[in-house]
Structures are given as structure tokens and as C-alpha cells.
Design a protein around this motif. Structure first.
Motif, short mmCIF file in Angstrom:
data_model
loop_
_atom_site.label_atom_id
_atom_site.label_comp_id
_atom_site.label_asym_id
_atom_site.label_seq_id
_atom_site.Cartn_x
_atom_site.Cartn_y
_atom_site.Cartn_z
N TYR A 18 1.82 6.78 12.06
CA TYR A 18 0.73 6.98 12.87
C TYR A 18 1.36 8.30 13.66
N ASP A 19 0.59 9.56 13.61
CA ASP A 19 1.03 10.78 14.34
C ASP A 19 0.04 10.90 15.63
N ILE A 20 0.61 10.65 16.67
CA ILE A 20 -0.19 10.47 17.86
C ILE A 20 -0.91 11.79 18.37
N ILE A 21 -0.26 12.78 17.97
CA ILE A 21 -1.03 14.20 18.35
C ILE A 21 -2.34 14.44 17.53
N PRO A 22 -3.43 14.41 18.20
CA PRO A 22 -4.66 14.66 17.47
C PRO A 22 -4.85 15.84 16.88
N ARG A 23 -5.60 15.78 15.81
CA ARG A 23 -5.97 16.93 15.00
C ARG A 23 -7.40 17.42 15.77
N ILE A 24 -7.74 18.74 16.10
CA ILE A 24 -8.92 19.14 16.62
C ILE A 24 -9.54 19.90 15.77
N LEU A 25 -11.03 19.61 15.61
CA LEU A 25 -12.03 20.83 14.86
C LEU A 25 -12.92 21.09 16.00
N SER A 26 -13.27 22.41 15.98
CA SER A 26 -14.17 22.92 16.77
C SER A 26 -15.59 22.29 16.25
N GLY A 27 -16.72 22.30 17.18
CA GLY A 27 -17.90 21.76 17.04
C GLY A 27 -18.51 22.69 15.89
N VAL A 28 -18.27 23.99 15.82
CA VAL A 28 -18.73 24.85 14.80
C VAL A 28 -18.17 24.75 13.63
N GLU A 29 -16.88 24.41 13.76
CA GLU A 29 -16.06 24.17 12.27
C GLU A 29 -16.48 23.15 11.58
N TRP A 30 -16.75 22.20 12.38
CA TRP A 30 -17.24 20.89 11.79
C TRP A 30 -18.95 21.02 11.30
N ALA A 31 -19.65 21.83 12.34
CA ALA A 31 -21.09 21.86 11.68
C ALA A 31 -21.07 22.45 10.40
N ARG A 32 -20.13 23.63 9.96
CA ARG A 32 -19.99 24.23 8.69
C ARG A 32 -19.77 23.27 7.74
N LEU A 33 -18.61 22.47 8.14
CA LEU A 33 -18.22 21.46 7.03
C LEU A 33 -19.09 20.49 6.83
N LYS A 34 -19.69 19.95 7.73
CA LYS A 34 -20.79 18.96 7.45
C LYS A 34 -21.82 19.23 6.43
N THR A 35 -22.25 20.39 6.76
CA THR A 35 -23.38 21.13 6.07
C THR A 35 -23.01 21.23 4.56
N GLY A 36 -21.54 21.44 4.11
CA GLY A 36 -20.91 21.69 2.83
C GLY A 36 -20.69 20.60 2.18
N LEU A 37 -20.45 19.53 3.14
CA LEU A 37 -20.26 18.06 2.33
C LEU A 37 -21.60 17.56 2.18
N GLU A 38 -22.65 17.79 2.84
CA GLU A 38 -24.05 17.21 2.28
C GLU A 38 -24.45 17.91 1.05
N GLN A 39 -24.14 19.30 1.22
CA GLN A 39 -24.43 20.14 -0.18
C GLN A 39 -23.95 19.35 -1.43
N ARG A 40 -22.51 19.10 -1.19
CA ARG A 40 -21.54 18.55 -2.19
C ARG A 40 -21.93 17.34 -2.88
N ILE A 41 -22.42 16.37 -1.81
CA ILE A 41 -22.58 14.81 -2.22
C ILE A 41 -24.05 14.84 -2.85
N ARG A 42 -25.03 15.78 -2.35
CA ARG A 42 -26.03 15.88 -2.86
C ARG A 42 -26.06 16.05 -4.42
N THR A 43 -25.22 17.29 -4.48
CA THR A 43 -24.85 17.73 -6.00
C THR A 43 -24.26 16.61 -7.01
N LEU A 44 -23.31 15.85 -6.29
CA LEU A 44 -22.62 14.88 -7.18
C LEU A 44 -23.57 13.92 -7.50
N ASN A 45 -24.41 13.48 -6.44
CA ASN A 45 -25.68 12.49 -6.83
C ASN A 45 -26.34 12.95 -7.90
N HIS A 46 -26.73 14.07 -8.00
CA HIS A 46 -27.73 14.83 -8.94
C HIS A 46 -27.05 14.70 -10.31
N TYR A 47 -25.71 15.10 -10.34
CA TYR A 47 -24.96 15.06 -11.35
C TYR A 47 -24.99 13.93 -12.14
#
Lengths: 312, 299, 478
Positions: C65-94
Motif C-alpha cells: 500500500y502506498d500511503i501518498i493519495p492520488r488526487i482527482l479534481s471534482g471536475v475530472e471526476w464528473a467527466r469520468l463519472k458521466t463517461g462510466l455511466e455511458q459505458r455501463i449503460r452500453t455494455l448492459n444494452h449489448y
């Protein structure tokens, strides 16, 4: 709770209890075998240790004549014996690991810690090492027992764990009595003397009751009083009556918690009532050996009923 | 021709069984050339028999029984109207495109030997699929000895091919493996065969293969007999291999060891009724409780 | 030079890492070492272990375990989150499509053999109506970055993704061992993951379930490498951790054996592979499963999470079609990028790959865990030759991708604080009532210098991942 979880808790307790018992049997045998030969003791002490441990037949598949070395090794360390102390602890730990989340962290650490310590110990021991090992086993069982008693919630998990302890303990006490009953029979009382005293003391020591005996009866060792102490005396925590008081209590709690009583409750009550209402004279009249044999059968039947009702 | 089938499976358990669950593929479907007049599944114990379909459209019943059971008898009995179609199948229940049946399974994996064998035949028949399959059928029938000893239901095509012996299941697996090597979709068929040697009483059902040929569709091949299926072949279940078409797949709790006896009777209905059932154990009516629970299926 | 998530190329600090950089300046190696030791102790004491396959001892190890945390900004996360939702909806459709109407095959977008010849495609699922139409309830989507702008999907794990116990354990450690750094940020919480998972599972109960649907976690048992995680999650959700033998099926309904008699089970979060769940339908030799379970599932009497046959979506060739699937099913442009992928099953692609082996990463189509892959730039001539032969023998078993220069984060290693390559596995939960993603995920870090392989089985470690509130948006603090 899952039947498998209850099963693991039950057997976890049984195996720790059995390890403790085996340690006591070995200790008693070691003491007896150290007496001068004139006392009539010798290798048959080791044979009787095997008998009280209930593995004489299995032993004979691997060894011919029981000796101090091969019996202690077989009962304490052997991989060939699925109920050696080492194996008992391994099985107890496997059961504990399977129900890790049903245990308190104290209890898990007591069992897992014991298992880890066991890994560091030599696979065999000389006489000196053996005594230290046996002391360690007894201490380990106190740790496991105590951690459960002090930390577990008083719910079904606890009651199944306690049931395992007392079913096993009743079986163990009965086994000692079954193997040594002839020493307790009235005609032996006439003989008296050092040999019998040594035998009687060994029996009591094996169930850690030597001091208790003196406190309870305040007289010298008398065979029928020893039988009374180990069978009917409810103050004596390893007596059959005390074990059944605990068994009935735990089963009653399970029964009312689940809102259903069954075969296990009926069998336990019946045995308990019989123990409560008997006097030791009656037991001797009906035959000590017969009484104990019947008890062992009933105790096993109860184990089966608990398994059928809850554990499978 | 009207064919009468009776298939009885008896189990005896060393100790009483607590519960039994089985998936049964024991009921034929109709297609051109095969019409089920009547068909029923019975058991001599109280239990439930729930009809359904498996992935390939085979009729599959789920059987649940609660013990204690020490003896169990499962009986399948019915009559099927059969017509010869020269092995060519029409009107079958198809859930997947033929291409799906190119998929290899552990039981039908082609090893180097089967691959070479198949390619060699293919080459010798100028790459003609149908001719190759007929050659495959004839060669396997000739080269592989019928022998119930060395193989069992878990023997793979490769192992059976190396042994050069086996039962109808093994020959079918080898046939399928070889066809797939050549990119010809192939599948396993489980069913019943009315034998031409008039051996009415058999110890097991029968198995053969089907391969898909563009233009012809699915065509049956029975390598154990070296022929294409005739009006004597009652088709019950299909799958990628034996496991997908197995008549009975079950599990049980308790019982220790088990003994199983299978009796299969396949006969011309007309002759069968004349011959009577002299040398057969007479069927006893199941007890009333079992009759209520075990549903009967009339086709 | 890889994109470093803390420092710009000119050495300046990227805004999300402002506090971390300040903290790293004030902390000594001895302090970091002490905390690292404490973190290790935390894992060891808690028994947070995994078993290593192929290890004869069945040894229980802990993941570094490496103790130095990795940081994502709220903006970065928001974009990633939207992308993940899109991706998982697609995979379920498939999955709903290939087990249903097969539209995408008819449209010729995905080649048919990727479905029919895919061993993870389970014919038994065809035509089956899964409860609430959800196939992938729990997904772990592996994400990498190569620059400050884009997130790339490396792999979709749609079967039984693991690692969430490390994600949660890592957060425990951050809060305990680095309270000052933690307090200097506003970190989005992840501790509610078990609640979210339970809510997701319960939302997907079959229609005829108990009024309070009963969920259980089905584990292969204590010798499985992820057993700790199974017991941890069952414990945190307050559901039973069951093995196959604890369950039985009667008349197409699943029950568990309890001390109070049989109890109906409605939802099974199974951490057991498809092949083992039911010996009557799949591997007949499996002792780990439940005979009749699939029939109960097909009858609609129990929910399996994930559904059977979800693996048909997560092999590495199917992966390469996911962007097309997004367009086909959703009519949207993919938010998350795919790593360009050469499909060695195609002649032209194979030829290119064979010509460029020393530059590419070659992976087995059905491989996982970082096994069976060639990292061209780091491989010896002999390795490359071996892979060339393998490719020629069975090209359809392989794909190739450019060697991505994965982003780096500061890690505390033997040499002090140094950049190390990382990826990120967010866990995406899909229930009947929507998609839930706890902010962040499991960051895996290749602790060996220069290494790009983050898998724990290959010497990778983990890091806590902080999605922080953006300092430029103070109004969001309410």
C-alpha cells in the motif's frame, strides 16, 4: 444464522475442548507411568490413555506396543491421527476461519494466535518439552474459552459454541469413567493403598478436579465419591450433570429464541432429569459400566439431534 | 411407422437420500418426420416435475424430490409417429444460427490427430463438405470398435479417437470434432433407436450427430451404425456435446453410493402390442400421491 | 515523458495536488516510512490478504500500500463519472441484445463469431428475461490517463471484479494515518460503498421475492484468493456469506439452510464464475455451486448479480467494438476513449502487429491479471520471437495496442518519493433505480520503476484515491 456457521462454531468449540482434554489425559498418564513398577503401573497406562482418547484402534494401525514415546507422539503431534492435539487445533482454526465474521476479534485472535504459535513449535517433543506443550495447550483453551465468554454477544452464535464445549466435555468425562470404571468399583475400595490412590488421583487430575474433590467432600479419596463428583455433582464443572445443566440451558435459549423446540431439547432434558434424580448408590446398583455406556450413547444421539435440527 | 418407447431408470441408494434434483431431457419434440402421439414421464415418488425449455429448445423438466428415498424409479413412455427423411431435418426447433455450432467444447475438442484425420478426408474429397461427412461417417463406423468398457460419459473425443473404440456417444463426439475442424457446424443428438436386429431391450438410449450443409440444412449422421438417421431414430435432445443433450443430469444430498439400472425398450408399436410384455417387469402404478405430483405430458 | 498527475512538465504543481505537494515538502522520509509500516500492520492485523495462485503454500499475502493519495479534481471526476455511466449503460444494452433480439449482429456492427464463438457467451441465457433487464450489476472499469484531458478505458471487468476491499481499506488508513493531509481537503466519501451495493442488489430483487428481499454473497470458499473481500463485504452489508452447500433449490426456488430451517433467498451476489454455479447446467464436476440454481434463475425466482454470461462483453476483441456500441445503442459519442486496438484476427492488423512487435503491447483476448502479455519495449528479443510464433499459430487469440505512457503519481518507494505509473478501477453499480458510483475507485500503482504492470499478482500496489472538491468552486461547500 446459516447452519454451516452454527456447525463451525459448534465444532470449533468441540475441537478446542478435545485438545484440552487430550492434554490432561497425557499429563495424567505421564504422572502414573513415572511411579515405581511395584505400583503395578507401566505401559498399560499408555494403553489406557489411548482408550480414554478413543483412538486405540487407529493407533494399532501405526504402532504395535504402546510406549510413552509413541503414545504421546500419537496423541499430541501425529499427522496420522486426525484427532491429535495438533490436528484438533488445526481443525478448530479452519472452522474459525470459515466463520470469521461470526467471531469477535478477541476470539479470532485467541484461536489464530494459538495456531500461529503452533506453527513455530517443533513437530515432536522430549519429556520436558511435552510438559511445556501440554501446559500451553491448557492455557490456549482457557484463552479461547475466556475470550468467547467475555466478548461474544449472547445470541445463537454463542449458544452453539457453548453447546459444542459441553457436549464434548460430557463425552470426555464419560470416556475417562468408562475406561477407569473398574478402579471405582466397590471391591477395589477394600484394596486401597498407593496404587489405587494414584489411579484415583490421576482420574481427578485428568479432569482438573483433585482439589475440588477435597473441598466438596472433605475426606480422603473414595471411589464412589469420585464417581458421584464426576457424574452427579452439579457444582463440579466437568461432571455429567453440570455439562447437561449447561446443555439444557443453551438449548432452551435456542428453542425459545427460534420459537421451536424439537428432538434436541427433548433428548437433553430427558438425560438431565435422569442425572438430577439419580443417587450414586442407584448408579452402582444398576452397574456403573452400563450407566456410563448408556450415557455415551445418549450423548452421541443428542449430538446427532442437534446436527439434524440446526446444523445441516 | 409408429414406434413405442419405454425408458426406465432405477436408482438404489446405499443410504436414504435427503433430496434429489434432476434436469431431464427426456421428451421429444415434433418436426417433419417425427410426430409425438403421446408421451409421459412418471416417477414412483412424491415430487415436482416442472416443464421448461433449455438453451437449444429441448424440452427440459426440473425434477425436485424430498427424501428419505432409497429407491427411485423414473419412467418415460410414449409413442412417436416416424417417417424417413433421408437424414435431412426440416421444421426442427432452432434457437441459434448454424454458426453457433462451430463452438468447441471440452468433450469435442479436436486434437492434432482428429484435425489431421479430418483435413485428410476433406482433401481426398476435393473439399466437398457432404462427401467428406459421408466418408467421415463410414470411416468412423469402420475404424472405431463398439466397446462399452474403456469410455464413460466424460471421455473426450480425442481420447476416444486415440483408443479407436467407444460407444455411440464417443463416435458422435469424434464426428462432431472432425466436422468443426473443417468449419462445418455440427451438433450432438440424443434419442432412441429402434434397432434393425430386433433387439428390443436396450441398456441405454442412442446418440448421433447432425451437421449443417449450406443448401441442405441440418443433416443427421449416425456413426455408430454408419448410416444417416432413418425412421427408426427418435430425436430427443440436441446440444454442442453430450452434456448439452444429456437425458438426465442430477445431484442429490445424502445417499452415499448409488446403483443405477437403465432399461430401454424401443419397438414397432404394432408388433409390440402383439408381443405383449412377457419378459418385462410389469409396471406398477405409482402411488396416488405421486400421481398427483408427477404431471403427465400428453403430446 | 509520461504525464504526471502532480507536476506539469515545467515542474509546476497541478492545482488538485497543491496540498499534497505542500505536505510532501514538510514530511520526512522517516515519517513516511513509519506510516507505511503502520499501514502494513493495519492490513496484516485485519487479515486483509489475498492468496497467490500457483503458490503451493497457499500463502496469504498483503498487497503493498502506498500511503501518498492520488488526487482527482471534482471536475475530472464528473467527466469520468458521466463517461462510466455511458459505458455501463452500453455494455448492459449489448448483453440484453446478444441474449435477446441480436440487433447489433443484424446491423453488422459486431461480427457474429465474436458472439457465437465466444466461450463466455452462454447459450443458456438466450431469450431469458433477467430481473429488471440488468446484466452487469457490479462492474470494475479499468481507466488510465495519458494526458490531462482524456480518460481511456483499458479493460471492462463485467464478471466478478474485485479490489473494493482495498479501496475501502485504503481510505481507513488515510483517515487514521494522515489526518492532517486529509483534513486539508474535502474528500468525497466512499465509506458508503457497502450500503450502495446492498441498495443496488435489493433494487433488483425478482418480482415474487420476500417483502424484505434477502440477499446473500456466494463465495467459492476460504481458499479463494479474494475470500477476505467476500467476508468483508458480506459483513459490511449485513448479509450472509454463503457457500454453495449452504444453498439448495427446491421446485425452482433457492433456499439457504439456517438454524431456523430453510429460508428463501432472493438475490445472490455471486463471486463464483459462471462455469461453477450449477453442475446441472455448467461444469458437471463443480462442487462449489448449487444444483438447480440456473433453473431457479431462468424461472425468475432469484436474481444473480452479475447475470450469467456477462463475460461475453469483456474480452479484448469485443472491447474494441465498444465505441461503436455506444453509437449504436445510445446514439451518442463515447465520452471515454478506447485504446486503439489491432485485432490480430484481421489479416491487415496482424501484419502490422508482426512488423511492430517491439513497440506494441500484445495481449491474449481472454487473458487477465497481467498474465500472458508482451510489453514490446520492455521485452527481450527472445520474448518477442516467442510471441511472434504464438501470434502466427493462433492470431485470433491476440490483440495489440500501442504502449501507452500511463500517467504517474508520486509514490513513496525505496528511493524516496518518485513518480510511478498508475491506473484506476472505479466500481460501477447498476440497480433497478439507477447507476451508483462512489467517487474514485481503486488506484493501482506499479511500484517498480518504469513498470507499466499494475496487477497485484505482478508486484503492483494500491493507493487511496481522493476526489476532492475543487478549490475554485467554494460555493459547493455547503
Amino acid at each position: 444464522m446459516l447452519s454451516r456457521t452454527a456447525d463451525s462454531l459448534f465444532w470449533l468449540s468441540r475441537y478446542v475442548e478435545r485438545a484440552d482434554y487430550l492434554a490432561r489425559v497425557l499429563e495424567a498418564a505421564t504422572r502414573l507411568s513415572a511411579l515405581p513398577r511395584a505400583y503395578g503401573t507401566g505401559t498399560n497406562e499408555w494403553e489406557s490413555a489411548l482408550a480414554t482418547a478413543g483412538c486405540r484402534d487407529l493407533f494399532q494401525r501405526f504402532h504395535e506396543t504402546p510406549s510413552a514415546a509413541n503414545v504421546t507422539d500419537f496423541l499430541a503431534f501425529s499427522e496420522d491421527n486426525p484427532a491429535s492435539i495438533r490436528k484438533c487445533l488445526e481443525i478448530a482454526r479452519t472452522n474459525a476461519r470459515a466463520v470469521r465474521t461470526a467471531l469477535t476479534s478477541e476470539m479470532w485472535e485467541a484461536i489464530n494466535g494459538a495456531w500461529l504459535e503452533l506453527q513455530q513449535m517443533p513437530a515432536h517433543a522430549d519429556a520436558d518439552g511435552l510438559m511445556r506443550f501440554l501446559d500451553w495447550v491448557k492455557e490456549m483453551s482457557l484463552r479461547v474459552d475466556g475470550s468467547g465468554y467475555r466478548t461474544m454477544l449472547r445470541n445463537d452464535a454463542y449458544w452453539f459454541a457453548r453447546l459444542g464445549i459441553f457436549i464434548e466435555r460430557a463425552d470426555n468425562t464419560a470416556r475417562i469413567l468408562d475406561v477407569k470404571y473398574h478402579v471405582l468399583l466397590p471391591e477395589h475400595a477394600v484394596v486401597g493403598g498407593g496404587i489405587d490412590y494414584a489411579q484415583w488421583a490421576a482420574i481427578l487430575r485428568a479432569v482438573s478436579a483433585l482439589t475440588s474433590y477435597h473441598w466438596v467432600y472433605r475426606q480422603g479419596l473414595q471411589p464412589w465419591l469420585i464417581a458421584d463428583l464426576l457424574i452427579l455433582n452439579q457444582q463440579m464443572p466437568r461432571s455429567l450433570a453440570a455439562c447437561y445443566e449447561a446443555i439444557v440451558g443453551n438449548l432452551e435459549r435456542l428453542g425459545s429464541d427460534y420459537g421451536r423446540h424439537g428432538e434436541a431439547q427433548r433428548l437433553a432434558r430427558s438425560t438431565y432429569v435422569q442425572l438430577q434424580n439419580s443417587r450414586i448408590e442407584q448408579v452402582f446398583q444398576g452397574g456403573l459400566h452400563e450407566f456410563i455406556s448408556a450415557f455415551i450413547v445418549n450423548n452421541n444421539r443428542l449430538g446427532g439431534a442437534i446436527a439434524a435440527q440446526y446444523l445441516s | 411407422m409408429l414406434i413405442h418407447v419405454r425408458h426406465r431408470t432405477r436408482y438404489h441408494y446405499e443410504q436414504p437420500v435427503k433430496s434429489i434434483i434432476q434436469a431431464l431431457r427426456l421428451m421429444p419434440r415434433n418436426h417433419e418426420g417425427q410426430y409425438v402421439r403421446r408421451w409421459q414421464i412418471d416417477l414412483d415418488h412424491d415430487g415436482t416435475l416442472r416443464p421448461g425449455e433449455d438453451a437449444f429448445g429441448n424440452v427440459m423438466h426440473m425434477l425436485s424430490l424430498d427424501g428419505p428415498i432409497q429407491d427411485l424409479c423414473l419412467t418415460v413412455e410414449g409413442e412417436v409417429d416416424m417417417q424417413d427423411t433421408n437424414g435431412i431435418l426440416r421444421g426442427t426447433c432452432e434457437r441459434f444460427p448454424p454458426q453457433f455450432f462451430l463452438r468447441e467444447t471440452p468433450l469435442t475438442r479436436a486434437d492434432a490427430a482428429i484435425t489431421e484425420f479430418a483435413r485428410d478426408l476433406f482433401g481426398r474429397h476435393g473439399g466437398n463438405a457432404l462427401k467428406t461427412l459421408h466418408a467421415l461417417l463410414a470411416t468412423l463406423h469402420l475404424d472405431m470398435a463398439f466397446d462399452t468398457e474403456p469410455t464413460d460419459t466424460s471421455t473426450s473425443a480425442a481420447d476416444a479417437f486415440a483408443l479407436k473404440r467407444g460407444v455411440c456417444q464417443d463416435l458422435s463426439h469424434v464426428f462432431i470434432a472432425a466436422a468443426r475442424v473443417l468449419n462445418i457446424p455440427a451438433r450432438y443428438v440424443g434419442g432412441y433407436l429402434m434397432r434393425s436386429d430386433e433387439a428390443i431391450h436396450q441398456e441405454a438410449g442412442h446418440a448421433w450427430a447432425e451437421a449443417h450443409i449450406p443448401g441442405l440444412g441440418w443433416v443427421g449422421f449416425d456413426p455408430a451404425n454408419g448410416i444417416c438417421p432413418t425412421e427408426s431414430h427418435i430425436r430427443v435432445g440436441i446440444g454442442l456435446d453430450y452434456l448439452g443433450a444429456a437425458p438426465i443430469r442430477g445431484a442429490r444430498l445424502g445417499g452415499a453410493s448409488e446403483k443405477m439400472a437403465v432399461e430401454v425398450t424401443v419397438a414397432d408399436s404394432h408388433l409390440d402390442s402383439q408381443n405383449g410384455q412377457d419378459n418385462q417387469i410389469r409396471w406398477q402404478r405409482p402411488p396416488e400421491t405421486a400421481r398427483q405430483a408427477s404431471q403427465q405430458f400428453q403430446a | 515523458m509520461a504525464f504526471d498527475e502532480m507536476r506539469f512538465a515545467d515542474g509546476g504543481i497541478r492545482p488538485p495536488y497543491a496540498e499534497v505537494a505542500r505536505w510532501l515538502q514538510g514530511v520526512t522520509s522517516a515519517q513516511l516510512e513509519r506510516r507505511r509500516a503502520e499501514a502494513e500492520l493495519f492490513y496484516r492485523r485485519g487479515g486483509v490478504t489475498f492468496a497467490v495462485y500457483g503458490d503451493a503454500q497457499g500463502e496469504e499475502r498483503i498487497i503493498p500500500y502506498d500511503i501518498i493519495p492520488r488526487i482527482l479534481s471534482g471536475v475530472e471526476w464528473a467527466r469520468l463519472k458521466t463517461g462510466l455511466e455511458q459505458r455501463i449503460r452500453t455494455l448492459n444494452h449489448y448483453l440484453a441484445d446478444i441474449y435477446g433480439p441480436r440487433e447489433i449482429l443484424k446491423a453488422g456492427i459486431v461480427p457474429e463469431d465474436l458472439v457465437w464463438q465466444n466461450p463466455a457467451y452462454r447459450p443458456e441465457m438466450a431469450g431469458l428475461a433477467v430481473p429488471h433487464g440488468i446484466h452487469i450489476h457490479i462492474a470494475g472499469i479499468d481507466i488510465v490517463r495519458v494526458d490531462g484531458d482524456d480518460f481511456y478505458v483499458l479493460e471492462d471487468n463485467a464478471r466478478t471484479p474485485s479490489g473494493v476491499s482495498y479501496m475501502l481499506g485504503g481510505r481507513e488508513i488515510s483517515i487514521r494515518l494522515m489526518p492532517e493531509l486529509y483534513a486539508a481537503h474535502r474528500v468525497a466519501p466512499i465509506e458508503n460503498y457497502p450500503n450502495e451495493l446492498l441498495a443496488t442488489l435489493q433494487s433488483t430483487a425478482p418480482r415474487n421475492a420476500n417483502k424484505d428481499p434477502i440477499a446473500v454473497l456466494l463465495t467459492p470458499g476460504q481458499y479463494n484468493s479474494a475470500y477476505y473481500e467476500h467476508s468483508f463485504l458480506a459483513d459490511k452489508m449485513g448479509i450472509e456469506l454463503v457457500e454453495g452447500s449452504d444453498l439448495f433449490v427446491r421446485d425452482s426456488v433457492v433456499f439457504m439452510r439456517t438454524t431456523e430451517g430453510p429460508k428463501r433467498v432472493d438475490i445472490i451476489y455471486r463471486r463464483l464464475d459462471d462455469a461453477f454455479i450449477d453442475p446441472l447446467v455448467f461444469d458437471p464436476g463443480s462442487m462449489l455451486g448449487v444444483p438447480g440454481l440456473f433453473a431457479a434463475y431462468a424461472a425468475g425466482n432469484v436474481t444473480l448479480a452479475n447475470a450469467v454470461g456477462t463475460g461475453a462483453v469483456d474480452d479484448k476483441v469485443v472491447y474494441s467494438y465498444v465505441p461503436d456500441m455506444v453509437r449504436f445503442y445510445l446514439g451518442e459519442e463515447p465520452i471515454l476513449k478506447n485504446v486503439p486496438t489491432w485485432r490480430c484476427r484481421q489479416k491487415d492488423d496482424l501484419a502490422y502487429v508482426l512488423d511492430h512487435l517491439s513497440e506494441l503491447v500484445v495481449k491474449e483476448v481472454h487473458g487477465s491479471g497481467g498474465y500472458g502479455m508482451l510489453v514490446g519495449p520492455h521485452a527481450t528479443g527472445a520474448d518477442i520471437e516467442e510471441f511472434r510464433q504464438r501470434l502466427l499459430a493462433a492470431p485470433a487469440n491476440y490483440i495489440a495496442q500501442p504502449t501507452l505512457s500511463l500517467s504517474t503519481c508520486p509514490a513513496f518507494v525505496d528511493q524516496g518519493i518518485a513518480p510511478r505509473h498508475v491506473d484506476l478501477r472505479p466500481f460501477v453499480l447498476t440497480g433497478a433505480d439507477g447507476i451508483r458510483i462512489v467517487p474514485g475507485g481503486l488506484t493501482r500503482v506499479a511500484l517498480r520503476q518504469g513498470s507499466l504492470v499494475v496487477n497485484s499478482s505482478q508486484g503492483g500496489g494500491t493507493k487511496d484515491t481522493w476526489v476532492i472538491e475543487d478549490p475554485e468552486m467554494p460555493e459547493a461547500r455547503a
